[in-house]
Write a protein that holds these residues in place. Structure first.
Motif, short mmCIF file in Angstrom:
data_model
loop_
_atom_site.label_atom_id
_atom_site.label_comp_id
_atom_site.label_asym_id
_atom_site.label_seq_id
_atom_site.Cartn_x
_atom_site.Cartn_y
_atom_site.Cartn_z
N SER A 72 -2.96 14.72 13.78
CA SER A 72 -4.06 14.67 12.81
C SER A 72 -4.59 13.24 12.68
N THR A 73 -5.87 13.15 12.30
CA THR A 73 -6.43 11.85 11.89
C THR A 73 -7.13 12.09 10.55
N TYR A 74 -6.77 11.33 9.54
CA TYR A 74 -7.30 11.51 8.19
C TYR A 74 -8.08 10.27 7.75
N ARG A 75 -8.97 10.50 6.76
CA ARG A 75 -9.73 9.36 6.20
C ARG A 75 -9.20 8.94 4.84
N ASN A 76 -8.34 9.78 4.27
CA ASN A 76 -7.78 9.43 2.95
C ASN A 76 -6.44 10.15 2.78
N PHE A 77 -5.79 9.87 1.64
CA PHE A 77 -4.46 10.43 1.44
C PHE A 77 -4.51 11.84 0.87
N GLU A 78 -5.74 12.37 0.73
CA GLU A 78 -5.89 13.79 0.36
C GLU A 78 -6.11 14.62 1.62
N HIS B 293 1.18 -4.87 -6.31
CA HIS B 293 1.10 -3.57 -5.63
C HIS B 293 1.84 -2.43 -6.31
N GLN B 294 2.60 -2.74 -7.35
CA GLN B 294 3.44 -1.66 -7.88
C GLN B 294 2.61 -0.50 -8.44
N ASN B 295 1.36 -0.79 -8.82
CA ASN B 295 0.54 0.30 -9.35
C ASN B 295 -0.33 0.97 -8.28
N PHE B 296 -0.16 0.52 -7.04
CA PHE B 296 -0.89 1.19 -5.94
C PHE B 296 -0.06 2.42 -5.53
N THR B 297 -0.45 3.57 -6.05
CA THR B 297 0.35 4.78 -5.83
C THR B 297 -0.46 5.87 -5.12
N GLU B 298 -1.69 5.50 -4.76
CA GLU B 298 -2.63 6.45 -4.14
C GLU B 298 -2.01 7.19 -2.94
N ASP B 299 -1.13 6.50 -2.19
CA ASP B 299 -0.62 7.09 -0.95
C ASP B 299 0.75 7.78 -1.11
#
Ligand SMILES: C[S@@+](CC[C@H](N)C(=O)[O-])C[C@H]1O[C@@H](n2cnc3c(N)ncnc32)[C@H](O)[C@@H]1O
Length: 261
Positions: free
Chosen positions: A238-244, A28-34
């Motif tokens: 808020s409710t979001y569908r992604n980290f953007e 997981h260390q490269n999971f940085t999307e969030d």
């Protein structure tokens, strides 16, 4: 789904030799999307911040590096031990670690933000979520937020039993350098999908050392989550569908909810 929870460790019960934290971390260390999302919420909300299920510190350490005072709860002694040895000396006074169950923790502090990232919320059934929400509400300052990311409810509901374990990731074993293949199988049940995550350590003699973590994800709808939070006293911000911060849509991969006290 790139992230998963690890607490049902079948093979290694002795924390001292528990290989999960390092396998989890390598995976997981490269999971940085969030990360930027949590960082920006933290800047907006202010300190102190509490992360539930902080694991190996994938998010907690970057938050502390950005200057925040952070608390992390995890009920896995092995995950916390692994995290402790990763914390740089200059951050030690900013990071407070607590070995506790996120369903009934008690901390002598009030928080501006409580976050629960990385798909862990859906691993609790409605009763457990209600217990957790009551605790979180108590620990937040007025105006503070609970921010949670999980797999989209529709995505989970659509998963059918799948016993074919396709390789989804490969990394080098942290101790041996041999390849570790990551795959998953799913078992659909009436009100949950159990995801079995397999880590296959490929040994030079052709043998495979398999470690499996089985994680239940309970099926619930956006409306269920929202109703539970409102019943616990929160207002949905808020409710979001992604980290953007794209607004939530039913065909999303994620559901992110920000609920305010
Ligand atoms: C998927 S990992 C997430 C780790 C980290 N937050 C991240 O984003 O990489 C979930 C973590 O939650 C912890 N956890 C699961 N159930 C818990 C509970 N009831 N109380 C406290 N921690 C729990 C697990 O031990 C694991 O470290």
């Amino acid at each position: 789904m790139a992230c998963f929870s690890i607490w049902e460790i079948r093979k290694y019960m002795n924390d001292l030799y528990n290989p999960f934290p390092s396998l989890y971390h390598c995976h997981h260390q490269n999971f940085t999307e969030d990360l930027a999302f949590w960082q920006s919420l933290a800047r907006w909300q202010g300190d102190p911040i509490l992360e539930l299920g902080c694991g190996t510190g994938r998010i907690l350490i970057p938050l502390a590096q950005a200057g925040h005072e952070v608390y992390g709860i995890d009920n896995s002694h092995a995950m916390l031990a692994f995290l402790k040895q990763r914390i740089p000396i200059d951050l030690q006074s900013n990071i407070h670690l607590i070995e506790a169950n996120m369903l009934d923790f008690q901390i002598d502090a009030e928080f501006r933000m409580v976050l629960l990232p990385c798909n862990t919320y859906s691993t609790f059934d409605a009763q457990a979520r209600a217990r957790m929400l009551a605790r979180i509400f108590q620990q937040l300052k007025p105006g503070g937020v609970f921010a949670v990311s999980m797999p989209s409810p529709n995505l989970l509901r659509a998963l059918q039993t799948n016993e074919d374990a396709d390789v989804e990731a490969i990394f080098s074993h942290p101790d041996t350098g041999n390849p570790v293949q990551v795959s998953s199988t799913w078992e659909k049940q009436e009100n949950l999908v159990k995801i079995n995550w397999h880590y296959d350590h490929l040994l030079p003699d052709g043998k495979i050392e398999r470690v499996t973590a089985s994680i239940p994800h309970y099926l619930a709808t956006l409306e269920d989550y929202v109703t539970e939070m409102i019943s616990a006293g929160f207002t949905i911000q808020s409710t979001y569908r992604n980290f953007e911060t794209g607004s939530y849509k039913p065909d999303a991969s994620y559901l992110i909810i920000i609920a305010q006290k």
